[in-house]
Design a protein around this motif. Structure first.
Motif, mmCIF file in Angstrom:
data_model
loop_
_atom_site.group_PDB
_atom_site.id
_atom_site.type_symbol
_atom_site.label_atom_id
_atom_site.label_comp_id
_atom_site.label_asym_id
_atom_site.label_seq_id
_atom_site.Cartn_x
_atom_site.Cartn_y
_atom_site.Cartn_z
ATOM 1 N N TRP A 243 -55.944 22.896 63.514
ATOM 2 C CA TRP A 243 -55.970 21.451 63.711
ATOM 3 C C TRP A 243 -56.832 21.115 64.905
ATOM 4 C CZ3 TRP A 243 -53.448 18.468 60.175
ATOM 5 C CH2 TRP A 243 -52.511 19.116 59.348
ATOM 6 N N LEU B 46 -60.422 23.195 57.827
ATOM 7 C CA LEU B 46 -60.299 23.875 56.537
ATOM 8 C C LEU B 46 -61.240 25.070 56.446
ATOM 9 C CD1 LEU B 46 -60.361 20.672 54.280
ATOM 10 C CD2 LEU B 46 -58.348 21.883 55.130
ATOM 11 N N ASP B 47 -60.788 26.099 55.727
ATOM 12 C CA ASP B 47 -61.686 27.215 55.453
ATOM 13 C C ASP B 47 -62.477 26.923 54.180
ATOM 14 O OD1 ASP B 47 -60.007 27.767 53.283
ATOM 15 O OD2 ASP B 47 -59.146 29.575 54.168
ATOM 16 N N GLU B 48 -63.261 27.872 53.715
ATOM 17 C CA GLU B 48 -64.113 27.643 52.547
ATOM 18 C C GLU B 48 -63.325 27.405 51.262
ATOM 19 O OE1 GLU B 48 -63.381 31.887 53.372
ATOM 20 O OE2 GLU B 48 -64.442 30.392 54.546
ATOM 21 N N ASP B 49 -62.026 27.781 51.254
ATOM 22 C CA ASP B 49 -61.178 27.546 50.083
ATOM 23 C C ASP B 49 -60.287 26.312 50.238
ATOM 24 O OD1 ASP B 49 -62.120 29.861 48.759
ATOM 25 O OD2 ASP B 49 -60.736 31.104 49.937
ATOM 26 N N ASP B 50 -60.614 25.482 51.221
ATOM 27 C CA ASP B 50 -59.846 24.263 51.522
ATOM 28 C C ASP B 50 -58.414 24.528 51.977
ATOM 29 O OD1 ASP B 50 -61.907 22.465 51.190
ATOM 30 O OD2 ASP B 50 -61.460 22.092 49.078
ATOM 31 N N ASN B 51 -58.179 25.698 52.563
ATOM 32 C CA ASN B 51 -56.884 25.987 53.175
ATOM 33 C C ASN B 51 -56.931 25.542 54.633
ATOM 34 O OD1 ASN B 51 -55.727 27.393 50.903
ATOM 35 N ND2 ASN B 51 -57.137 29.067 51.386
ATOM 36 N N ILE B 52 -55.831 24.966 55.109
ATOM 37 C CA ILE B 52 -55.773 24.550 56.510
ATOM 38 C C ILE B 52 -55.616 25.791 57.383
ATOM 39 C CG2 ILE B 52 -54.459 23.243 58.233
ATOM 40 C CD1 ILE B 52 -53.654 21.324 55.959
ATOM 41 N N LYS C 165 -56.764 16.246 62.853
ATOM 42 C CA LYS C 165 -57.314 16.401 61.505
ATOM 43 C C LYS C 165 -57.367 17.893 61.219
ATOM 44 C CE LYS C 165 -62.211 16.253 62.630
ATOM 45 N NZ LYS C 165 -63.500 15.703 62.319
#
Length: 193
Positions: free
Chosen positions: A108, A99-105, A96
């Motif tokens: 994993w 994610l960072d705070e900006d929803d960038n992966i 899964k």
């Protein structure tokens, strides 16, 4: 199951079924050069497994999305997939995203073992699998059939090569006509390359 298999392919299917029934080893490797019928064999195998084990769920996965799409198309054509099966990338199957705070992966992490719901893992294009990913797959303690071209180069990172010495082999090429120069050149490249 109207797929045509060669006598060698039929023998290999029976070997895989015997392995799955006995589960004496955690994994089995099947090597086959391009055009030897690996995907045809997987379609036939999937149909047989679903016939013999009504409740089985199979996770078909590969390292890349492109390889997953090619496998999906061929398994759909052979009508060997069921709604309980998974087909996609290894990453989507067992990881899964972090994610960072900006929803960038940004990374994993492996899913918890108790969330894994498949009875058999089939890894296509297994020559691309790195040692770390292989160990993560093994950690689910499910039988794994690793299928790939033992004539391909190993993964870029490390010295791990899952397909260096496959337990089962397909080496007769069916995709090209016997005597085709492509077959001859590919054999020379493997032998002297």
């Amino acid at each position: 199951m109207d797929l045509e298999l060669s006598p060698t392919q039929k023998k290999i299917v029976e070997s895989i079924l015997d392995w799955y029934k006995g589960k004496k080893t955690r994994h089995l490797t099947l090597g086959g050069y391009a055009g030897t019928g690996k995907t045809t064999l997987l379609g036939y195998l999937g149909s047989r497994l679903h016939k013999e084990y009504k409740e089985i769920s199979i996770a078909y996965c590969s390292f890349t999305g492109k390889a997953s799409l090619v496998l999906k198309k061929k398994l759909e054509e052979s009508k060997s997939l069921t709604s309980s099966d998974y087909i996609g990338t290894i990453h989507r199957l067992i990881y899964k995203p972090i994610l960072d705070e900006d929803d960038n992966i940004v990374g994993w992490e492996r899913i918890p073992i108790d969330l894994f719901e498949y009875d058999l893992i089939v890894v296509d294009e297994a020559s691309m699998v790195s040692e770390d990913i292989w160990n993560d797959l093994l950690s689910f303690e499910k039988p794994i059939l690793a299928v790939g071209d033992h004539g391909q180069l190993p993964p870029v990172e490390g010295k791990f090569n899952l397909m260096a010495s496959p337990m089962l082999r397909l080496e007769e090429i069916y995709r090209q006509e016997k005597g085709n120069p492509i077959i001859i050149v590919s054999e020379l490249a493997r032998k002297y390359g």
